[in-house]
Design a protein around this motif. Structure first.
Motif, PDB file in Angstrom:
ATOM      1  N   GLU A   1       0.170 -14.870 -10.059  1.00  0.00           N
ATOM      2  CA  GLU A   1      -0.589 -14.379  -8.904  1.00  0.00           C
ATOM      3  C   GLU A   1      -0.491 -12.858  -8.837  1.00  0.00           C
ATOM      4  N   THR A   2      -1.509 -12.248  -8.199  1.00  0.00           N
ATOM      5  CA  THR A   2      -1.526 -10.787  -8.067  1.00  0.00           C
ATOM      6  C   THR A   2      -1.384 -10.391  -6.603  1.00  0.00           C
ATOM      7  N   PHE A   3      -0.685  -9.280  -6.374  1.00  0.00           N
ATOM      8  CA  PHE A   3      -0.453  -8.783  -5.021  1.00  0.00           C
ATOM      9  C   PHE A   3      -0.693  -7.275  -5.007  1.00  0.00           C
ATOM     10  N   PRO A   4      -1.762  -6.806  -4.356  1.00  0.00           N
ATOM     11  CA  PRO A   4      -2.005  -5.360  -4.264  1.00  0.00           C
ATOM     12  C   PRO A   4      -1.102  -4.718  -3.215  1.00  0.00           C
ATOM     13  N   ALA A   5      -0.802  -3.441  -3.399  1.00  0.00           N
ATOM     14  CA  ALA A   5       0.079  -2.727  -2.463  1.00  0.00           C
ATOM     15  C   ALA A   5      -0.162  -1.229  -2.575  1.00  0.00           C
ATOM     16  N   HIS A   6       0.603  -0.454  -1.799  1.00  0.00           N
ATOM     17  CA  HIS A   6       0.485   1.007  -1.759  1.00  0.00           C
ATOM     18  C   HIS A   6       1.792   1.613  -2.249  1.00  0.00           C
ATOM     19  N   THR A   7       1.719   2.460  -3.252  1.00  0.00           N
ATOM     20  CA  THR A   7       2.931   3.021  -3.840  1.00  0.00           C
ATOM     21  C   THR A   7       3.748   3.841  -2.833  1.00  0.00           C
ATOM     22  N   LEU A   8       3.075   4.580  -1.947  1.00  0.00           N
ATOM     23  CA  LEU A   8       3.795   5.412  -0.981  1.00  0.00           C
ATOM     24  C   LEU A   8       4.592   4.564   0.002  1.00  0.00           C
ATOM     25  N   VAL A   9       4.018   3.448   0.448  1.00  0.00           N
ATOM     26  CA  VAL A   9       4.731   2.555   1.366  1.00  0.00           C
ATOM     27  C   VAL A   9       5.937   1.942   0.655  1.00  0.00           C
ATOM     28  N   LEU A  10       5.742   1.494  -0.561  1.00  0.00           N
ATOM     29  CA  LEU A  10       6.836   0.895  -1.330  1.00  0.00           C
ATOM     30  C   LEU A  10       7.963   1.901  -1.557  1.00  0.00           C
ATOM     31  N   ALA A  11       7.604   3.126  -1.906  1.00  0.00           N
ATOM     32  CA  ALA A  11       8.606   4.165  -2.171  1.00  0.00           C
ATOM     33  C   ALA A  11       9.361   4.552  -0.907  1.00  0.00           C
ATOM     34  N   ALA A  12       8.657   4.544   0.238  1.00  0.00           N
ATOM     35  CA  ALA A  12       9.302   4.894   1.504  1.00  0.00           C
ATOM     36  C   ALA A  12      10.303   3.822   1.936  1.00  0.00           C
ATOM     37  N   ARG A  13      10.026   2.574   1.592  1.00  0.00           N
ATOM     38  CA  ARG A  13      10.856   1.471   2.051  1.00  0.00           C
ATOM     39  C   ARG A  13      12.015   1.141   1.109  1.00  0.00           C
TER      40      ARG A  13
ATOM     41  N   GLY B   1       1.216  -3.465   8.363  1.00  0.00           N
ATOM     42  CA  GLY B   1       0.825  -4.812   7.962  1.00  0.00           C
ATOM     43  C   GLY B   1      -0.688  -4.975   7.901  1.00  0.00           C
ATOM     44  N   LYS B   2      -1.370  -4.418   8.880  1.00  0.00           N
ATOM     45  CA  LYS B   2      -2.830  -4.472   8.891  1.00  0.00           C
ATOM     46  C   LYS B   2      -3.413  -3.659   7.737  1.00  0.00           C
ATOM     47  N   LEU B   3      -2.743  -2.599   7.370  1.00  0.00           N
ATOM     48  CA  LEU B   3      -3.184  -1.814   6.211  1.00  0.00           C
ATOM     49  C   LEU B   3      -3.116  -2.659   4.943  1.00  0.00           C
ATOM     50  N   LEU B   4      -2.030  -3.426   4.797  1.00  0.00           N
ATOM     51  CA  LEU B   4      -1.898  -4.294   3.629  1.00  0.00           C
ATOM     52  C   LEU B   4      -2.980  -5.367   3.630  1.00  0.00           C
ATOM     53  N   GLU B   5      -3.241  -5.960   4.799  1.00  0.00           N
ATOM     54  CA  GLU B   5      -4.252  -7.008   4.887  1.00  0.00           C
ATOM     55  C   GLU B   5      -5.649  -6.491   4.593  1.00  0.00           C
ATOM     56  N   SER B   6      -5.912  -5.242   4.953  1.00  0.00           N
ATOM     57  CA  SER B   6      -7.250  -4.681   4.752  1.00  0.00           C
ATOM     58  C   SER B   6      -7.529  -4.396   3.276  1.00  0.00           C
ATOM     59  N   GLY B   7      -6.472  -4.125   2.507  1.00  0.00           N
ATOM     60  CA  GLY B   7      -6.647  -3.808   1.089  1.00  0.00           C
ATOM     61  C   GLY B   7      -7.125  -2.396   0.834  1.00  0.00           C
ATOM     62  N   LYS B   8      -7.271  -1.599   1.878  1.00  0.00           N
ATOM     63  CA  LYS B   8      -7.759  -0.233   1.714  1.00  0.00           C
ATOM     64  C   LYS B   8      -6.665   0.666   1.140  1.00  0.00           C
ATOM     65  N   GLY B   9      -7.026   1.480   0.175  1.00  0.00           N
ATOM     66  CA  GLY B   9      -6.120   2.475  -0.384  1.00  0.00           C
ATOM     67  C   GLY B   9      -5.068   1.929  -1.319  1.00  0.00           C
ATOM     68  N   VAL B  10      -5.139   0.650  -1.684  1.00  0.00           N
ATOM     69  CA  VAL B  10      -4.127   0.104  -2.599  1.00  0.00           C
ATOM     70  C   VAL B  10      -4.236   0.793  -3.957  1.00  0.00           C
ATOM     71  N   ASP B  11      -3.085   1.058  -4.566  1.00  0.00           N
ATOM     72  CA  ASP B  11      -3.102   1.765  -5.849  1.00  0.00           C
ATOM     73  C   ASP B  11      -2.113   1.179  -6.858  1.00  0.00           C
ATOM     74  N   VAL B  12      -1.587  -0.007  -6.555  1.00  0.00           N
ATOM     75  CA  VAL B  12      -0.714  -0.692  -7.494  1.00  0.00           C
ATOM     76  C   VAL B  12      -0.888  -2.193  -7.291  1.00  0.00           C
ATOM     77  N   THR B  13      -0.775  -2.941  -8.377  1.00  0.00           N
ATOM     78  CA  THR B  13      -0.892  -4.394  -8.312  1.00  0.00           C
ATOM     79  C   THR B  13       0.321  -5.023  -8.973  1.00  0.00           C
ATOM     80  N   PHE B  14       0.898  -5.996  -8.287  1.00  0.00           N
ATOM     81  CA  PHE B  14       2.042  -6.728  -8.824  1.00  0.00           C
ATOM     82  C   PHE B  14       1.566  -8.063  -9.389  1.00  0.00           C
ATOM     83  N   GLN B  15       2.045  -8.382 -10.575  1.00  0.00           N
ATOM     84  CA  GLN B  15       1.763  -9.660 -11.217  1.00  0.00           C
ATOM     85  C   GLN B  15       3.028 -10.508 -11.097  1.00  0.00           C
ATOM     86  N   VAL B  16       2.934 -11.602 -10.320  1.00  0.00           N
ATOM     87  CA  VAL B  16       4.100 -12.434 -10.060  1.00  0.00           C
ATOM     88  C   VAL B  16       3.745 -13.897 -10.278  1.00  0.00           C
ATOM     89  N   ASP B  17       4.324 -14.496 -11.280  1.00  0.00           N
ATOM     90  CA  ASP B  17       4.181 -15.934 -11.521  1.00  0.00           C
ATOM     91  C   ASP B  17       2.709 -16.371 -11.514  1.00  0.00           C
TER      92      ASP B  17
END
Length: 403
Positions: A208-220, A190-206
């Motif tokens: 708004e934009t939400f940055p995230a990490h592809t490896l975390v998403l794929a693992a979950r 969670g702290k990794l997401l809040e820091s924004g470090k290493g993000v490599d994908v951005t979601f466009q939703v309604d």
């Protein structure tokens, strides 16, 4: 197994201090199979002479099986074969249980068994005093009968031995402890997401934009894994548009992926009212099913089950049917089928939606109503019952009383 308690009086105090200890006695078991090949050639080797198995370890001691083709005692004049289990390592007063089995090789399972296991021994386990001590039978089997029996096949005998070494130890209260912290893996992600470090994908939703990490998403999520790394992955994995989901719902969805828990409802929605919680759980359930997050799906089902009420149950039932939530569906049907609820639910907008989206559920609902016993049809008087969403049995909105 014995338990010993010690109670000590504290000088100058009316209170007593109780300590406990437990003596545990148990067996450490092990088995060995000994094949005696060329039985006829072993005959005639002499009384008191034996063929021995390889040694095997049980309970910290070495053991061996001794087979005497001409018997162990001169007085038997080679009429019987003898079979023993011997302590083959150094040891004193080794207490053990034994089992010797001569295997029926015809397949009829008529084995010859001598066993200490599974029965009460008057004098307790057998004690072997020193290395070379034995337990067994001088007259284990009459030789003439053995040679015409199903125990002898292709000039071979098969012996199985089980040893249970008796061990005792005393357990007392532990006076030391090293606490192990609970896992904070979700907090770290969670702290990794809040820091924004290493993000490599951005979601466009309604909008708004939400940055995230592809490896975390794929693992979950297996769905994200296929979308981001599978053979049919999207052309653009740097920016992904999410349709049919509102931004606040996706924000909570993404929070769960990283933290493995849902955020505070009031922080996201600006309210903690029951109806708002139910509405959010309905949307999150659809998202959890869409991206195969089973834990989130179960959490949403539980929250929706807790929030079942007159004004929400119909839409929740439709959602349960669409996303194959069988336990939630059963809870909704049971709630609606109650005589005090049925009429009020049928007057809600949610019930109209249920009829349009899932007409097949109406027949199931009728079956539930039909199963109710006659005593459930009796009225509880003119008393009005309040539900979580503030509706009475007639579906009218009423002012909720605060206690």
């Amino acid at each position: 197994m014995d338990a010993t308690r010690v109670c000590a009086e504290v000088p100058g105090s009316s209170k007593s201090s109780l300590t406990e200890s437990t003596s545990r006695t148990e067996t450490i078991n092990g088995s060995h199979e000994f094949k005696i090949s060329g039985y006829s050639l072993a005959k005639g080797m002499g009384i008191g002479k034996y063929v021995a198995s390889d040694t095997f370890m049980v309970g910290g001691y070495s053991w061996a099986i001794y087979f005497y083709p001409d018997g162990k005692s001169p007085e038997d004049n080679s009429v019987y074969v003898s079979l023993f289990i011997a302590l083959a390592s150094e040891g004193a007063d080794v207490r053990a249980l034994f089992e010797l089995t001569l295997v029926d090789q015809s397949g009829n399972e008529r084995h010859k068994v001598h066993s200490h296991f599974g029965r009460t021994l008057e004098s307790g386990p057998y004690t072997l005093k020193y290395r070379g001590s034995m337990w067994g039978y001088k007259r284990f089997f009459k030789r003439t009968l053995l040679e015409s029996s199903d125990y002898l096949k292709d000039n071979c005998l098969l012996v199985r031995c089980c040893v249970g070494v008796v061990k005792s130890h005393t357990e007392g209260p532990r006076s030391y402890n090293i606490p192990v912290p609970v896992s904070d893996l979700g907090h770290q992600f969670g702290k990794l997401l809040e820091s924004g470090k290493g993000v490599d994908v951005t979601f466009q939703v309604d909008g708004e934009t939400f940055p995230a990490h592809t490896l975390v998403l794929a693992a979950r999520s297996p769905v994200f894994r296929a979308q981001l790394f599978g053979p049919l992955k999207n052309q653009n994995t740097k920016r992904i548009n999410i349709e049919d989901m509102e931004a606040p719902i996706f924000k909570m969805f993404l929070h769960f992926i990283y933290w493995d828990e849902l955020p505070d409802m009031e922080d996201i929605m600006g309210t903690d009212l029951k109806w708002a919680s139910t509405l959010v759980a309905q949307h999150l359930l659809a998202a959890a099913d869409r991206y195969a997050l089973e834990r989130l799906r179960t959490i949403c089902e539980s929250k929706l089950c807790e929030g079942i009420s007159i004004n929400t149950v119909a839409t929740t039932l439709a959602l349960a049917e669409q996303h194959h939530c069988f336990q939630l569906k059963a809870a909704c049907l049971k709630f609606i089928a109650l005589p005090r609820n049925l009429k009020a639910v049928m007057e809600t907008d949610g019930f109209d939606y249920l009829k349009e989206s899932c007409p097949c559920l109406l027949s199931e609902l009728l079956e539930y109503v039909a199963r109710l016993s006659e005593h459930s049809l009796t009225s509880s008087g003119n008393r009005k019952e309040l539900y979580a969403d503030g509706g009475d049995v007639n579906g009218r909105r009423v002012k909720q009383r605060l206690h």
